[in-house]
Design an enzyme around this catalytic site. Structure first.
Site, short mmCIF file in Angstrom:
data_model
loop_
_atom_site.label_atom_id
_atom_site.label_comp_id
_atom_site.label_asym_id
_atom_site.label_seq_id
_atom_site.Cartn_x
_atom_site.Cartn_y
_atom_site.Cartn_z
N ASP A 176 -1.32 7.63 6.21
CA ASP A 176 0.03 8.18 5.61
C ASP A 176 0.06 9.46 5.42
O ASP A 176 0.92 10.36 6.11
CB ASP A 176 0.86 7.42 4.69
CG ASP A 176 2.27 7.34 4.44
OD1 ASP A 176 2.73 7.56 5.67
OD2 ASP A 176 2.84 6.99 3.46
N HIS A 262 5.39 4.07 14.07
CA HIS A 262 5.19 2.95 12.90
C HIS A 262 6.41 2.07 12.76
O HIS A 262 5.91 0.84 12.86
CB HIS A 262 5.08 3.74 11.72
CG HIS A 262 5.04 2.87 10.35
ND1 HIS A 262 6.30 2.25 9.97
CD2 HIS A 262 4.08 1.98 9.80
CE1 HIS A 262 6.20 1.50 9.07
NE2 HIS A 262 4.87 1.03 8.96
N1 LIG Z 1 10.30 6.03 0.76
C1 LIG Z 1 9.12 6.65 1.20
O1 LIG Z 1 9.13 7.81 1.24
C2 LIG Z 1 8.00 6.03 1.87
C3 LIG Z 1 7.03 6.53 2.31
C4 LIG Z 1 6.08 5.73 2.85
C5 LIG Z 1 5.85 4.46 2.48
N2 LIG Z 1 7.07 3.91 2.25
C6 LIG Z 1 7.07 2.49 2.49
O2 LIG Z 1 6.09 2.03 1.28
C7 LIG Z 1 5.61 0.67 1.66
C8 LIG Z 1 4.38 0.31 1.65
O3 LIG Z 1 3.54 0.63 0.40
P1 LIG Z 1 2.12 0.31 0.17
O4 LIG Z 1 1.41 0.45 1.17
O5 LIG Z 1 1.89 0.75 -1.32
O6 LIG Z 1 2.09 -1.64 -0.09
P2 LIG Z 1 3.20 -2.56 -0.89
O7 LIG Z 1 3.84 -1.77 -1.83
O8 LIG Z 1 3.98 -3.32 0.00
O9 LIG Z 1 2.03 -3.31 -1.37
C9 LIG Z 1 0.99 -2.91 -2.46
C10 LIG Z 1 0.22 -4.06 -2.80
O10 LIG Z 1 -0.88 -3.55 -3.78
C11 LIG Z 1 -0.92 -4.26 -4.86
N3 LIG Z 1 -1.57 -3.42 -5.75
C12 LIG Z 1 -0.70 -2.42 -6.64
N4 LIG Z 1 -1.60 -1.74 -7.51
C13 LIG Z 1 -2.46 -2.42 -7.26
C14 LIG Z 1 -3.96 -2.22 -7.92
N5 LIG Z 1 -4.11 -1.06 -8.66
N6 LIG Z 1 -5.12 -2.99 -7.48
C15 LIG Z 1 -4.83 -3.85 -6.71
N7 LIG Z 1 -3.83 -4.10 -6.14
C16 LIG Z 1 -2.86 -3.40 -6.22
C17 LIG Z 1 0.33 -4.88 -5.02
O11 LIG Z 1 0.33 -6.14 -5.97
C18 LIG Z 1 0.97 -5.03 -3.71
O12 LIG Z 1 0.64 -6.19 -3.18
C19 LIG Z 1 6.36 0.53 3.09
O13 LIG Z 1 7.59 -0.33 2.70
C20 LIG Z 1 6.63 1.72 3.44
O14 LIG Z 1 7.92 1.62 4.37
C21 LIG Z 1 8.06 4.54 1.70
ZN LIG Z 2 4.82 7.17 5.86
#
Ligand SMILES: NC(=O)c1ccc[n+]([C@@H]2O[C@H](COP(=O)([O-])OP(=O)(O)OC[C@H]3O[C@@H](n4cnc5c(N)ncnc54)[C@H](O)[C@@H]3O)[C@@H](O)[C@H]2O)c1
Ligand SMILES: [Zn+2]
Length: 372
Positions: A176, A262
Site C-alpha cells: 500500500d 486495486h
Molecule cells: N480509508 C483509507 O484511507 C484506506 C486506506 C487504505 C486501505 N483502506 C481499507 O483498509 C482495508 C484493508 O485493511 P487491512 O488490510 O488492515 O485488513 P482488514 O482490516 O480487513 O483485516 C485485518 C485482519 O487482521 C486481524 N488482525 C488485526 N490485528 C492483528 C494482530 N496484531 N495480529 C493478528 N491479526 C490481527 C484482524 O482480526 C483482521 O482479520 C480495506 O477495506 C481497504 O479498502 C482504507
Molecule cells: Zn491503499
C-alpha cells in the site's frame, strides 16, 4: 477538467507510535471525551481487551465494547452507529486493521462528527490517518469512498502488536505504501486534486518520497523483524512509513491508476482472499506499465517486491489464467466514473488496463525466471 488551484495538506492532530502504546490509550482518549464506544473484531479483542479496559478505567473514561463484524459495509456502519447513539458516546475508537478503522471513522461522522480514534494493531494499510473510508458491498466488492470533515483526532499505533502479527500484514502495508510515491508523482505532474481537496504541497510530496525511501532502505529488515515478532528500529520506521508517511502522502498528493486497478480487482471473487496492499501492488505494476516506465524503474519495483515478499504476478493474487473478459471486467471497474485511474495524465481505457495487467504479469514472470 481540474479547476482547483489551491494547495492543501490535511492530517490528524496527533500521532502516537511505540511498543506498548495501547496502554496509553486511556490517557489520550480522556482528552477527547468521557464516554467511548470501542470497536474491534473478536480476535483483536482477544489481545487488546486488558490494555483497553484497564487504561480507559484508569483515565475515568466510560467504555462500551463492540464486536466488529469484519467488513466496512453501510449495514455495519449503521449497526454500530446505533450502538454509539444508545451509549451516548462522545468518542469512537476503532482498533484492528483498515476495515475496523474505516468503520469507526464512518460511525464518528454519522454521529455528528464525535471524536474518532484509530488504533491500528497491524501496519497493513494507510487507512489510520485519513479522513475517508472505503465502503464495500456485502459481497466484498469496492462500493465507494466516503469523505469526512476531518481526520481522526488521534492515531495510536502499538508496535509490539504490529510485530506480534503475522509478517504478511506489514508486508502488505508496504505494498500500500509503495504505491504512494508512484501515484503522488503522477497527480503532481498532472496537477490533479488530491483526496484532501487541493493540489499537493511540497510537504506532502516530500512525505510521499520519504515513504518510498524508507521502504527501500528498511523494508527487508522490517520484514525479517516481523517474522521474528520483534520490535526493531527498522520495524518502527516501516510502521511509520506504512501508516503516517503513506497516509499523509496519499491523501494530500492523490491516488492514481494503482488504486483504481486495486478497486477494479475487487470485482473478481478469485482475489477476495488477498490483502489490500497485495492487490495494490499488482495495480502499481500495471500503472508503471501504462506509464511506459523504463526497465530500471520496473526492476527496482520487482526487486523490492520480491525481497519483501509482495506479489507481482496475477497468479500470486489468485488470478490464475484469467480470460480476456475477466481482465476487461476489472478494467471497466477500474475506469468507472470518479475512479482515481482518471488522474493519469492520459485517457485510460478498460482495454489498456487489461493489456497492462497481462504485460506486467508476463514481465514479472520473466524477471522471476531470470533471477531465480
Ligand atoms: N480509508 C483509507 O484511507 C484506506 C486506506 C487504505 C486501505 N483502506 C481499507 O483498509 C482495508 C484493508 O485493511 P487491512 O488490510 O488492515 O485488513 P482488514 O482490516 O480487513 O483485516 C485485518 C485482519 O487482521 C486481524 N488482525 C488485526 N490485528 C492483528 C494482530 N496484531 N495480529 C493478528 N491479526 C490481527 C484482524 O482480526 C483482521 O482479520 C480495506 O477495506 C481497504 O479498502 C482504507
Ligand atoms: Zn491503499
Amino acid at each position: 477538467m481540474n479547476t482547483v488551484t489551491t494547495r492543501m495538506l490535511i492530517s490528524p492532530p496527533k500521532y502516537v507510535q511505540g511498543a506498548g502504546a495501547m496502554r496509553q490509550l486511556g490517557e489520550h482518549v480522556a482528552r477527547l471525551g468521557e464516554n467511548a464506544v470501542v470497536l474491534a473484531d473478536k480476535s483483536v479483542w482477544g489481545f487488546v481487551d486488558e490494555a483497553v479496559t484497564e487504561s480507559l478505567a484508569a483515565a475515568g473514561v466510560k467504555l462500551t465494547k463492540e464486536v466488529f463484524g469484519g467488513l466496512c459495509t453501510q449495514k455495519e456502519i449503521d449497526r454500530i452507529t446505533a450502538v454509539a447513539a444508545e451509549a451516548g458516546a462522545d468518542v469512537v475508537v476503532g482498533i484492528g486493521g483498515g476495515t475496523a478503522i474505516d468503520t469507526a471513522k464512518a460511525v464518528g461522522h454519522a454521529r455528528g462528527d464525535i471524536a474518532v480514534v484509530s488504533a491500528p494493531t497491524v501496519a497493513s494499510t494507510d487507512a489510520p490517518t485519513s479522513a475517508l473510508a472505503v465502503i464495500y458491498t456485502e459481497d466484498g466488492a469496492f462500493e465507494r469512498y466516503s469523505f469526512f470533515q476531518r481526520n481522526p483526532n488521534l492515531v495510536l499505533v502499538d508496535t509490539a502488536l504490529v510485530a506480534g502479527a503475522p509478517s504478511r500484514f506489514i508486508v502488505s502495508g508496504m505494498g500500500d505504501a509503495l504505491a504512494t510515491w508512484y501515484e503522488a508523482r503522477v497527480c503532481v505532474a498532472a496537477q490533479r486534486t488530491a483526496m484532501a481537496g487541493g493540489l499537493a504541497t511540497e510537504a506532502s510530496l516530500a512525505l510521499a518520497r520519504l515513504c518510498w525511501e524508507t521502504l527501500m532502505e528498511y523494508g527487508h529488515q522490517a520484514r525479517i523483524a516481523a517474522e521474528q515478532h520483534v520490535v526493531t528500529p527498522a520495524l518502527e520506521k516501516v510502521t511509520e512509513a506504512n501508516t503516517l508517511l503513506s497516509g499523509l502522502g496519499f491523501e494530500s498528493c492523490g491516488l492514481a491508476a494503482a488504486h483504481g486497478i486495486h478497486n477494479g480487482l475487487t470485482v473478481s471473487h478469485k482475489v477476495h482472499g488477498m490483502m489490500h496492499g497485495e492487490k495494490v501492488n499488482i495495480g502499481t505494476l500495471a500503472q508503471l506499465v501504462l506509464e511506459g516506465a523504463d526497465t530500471e524503474e520496473l526492476h527496482t519495483y520487482l526487486e523490492f517486491s520480491r525481497t519483501v515478499g509482495l506479489p507481482t504476478t496475477l497468479a500470486e493474487i489468485g488470478l490464475v489464467d484469467p480470460d480476456r473478459e475477466e481482465l476487461l471486467a476489472i478494467g471497466r471497474a477500474a475506469t468507472a466514473e470518479g475512479e482515481t485511474t482518471h488522474n493519469m495524465p492520459f485517457t485510460v481505457t478498460a482495454e489498456m488496463i487489461a493489456d497492462a495487467l497481462l504485460a506486467g504479469d508476463a514481465y514479472a514472470q520473466a524477471f522471476a525466471k531470470k533471477h531465480g
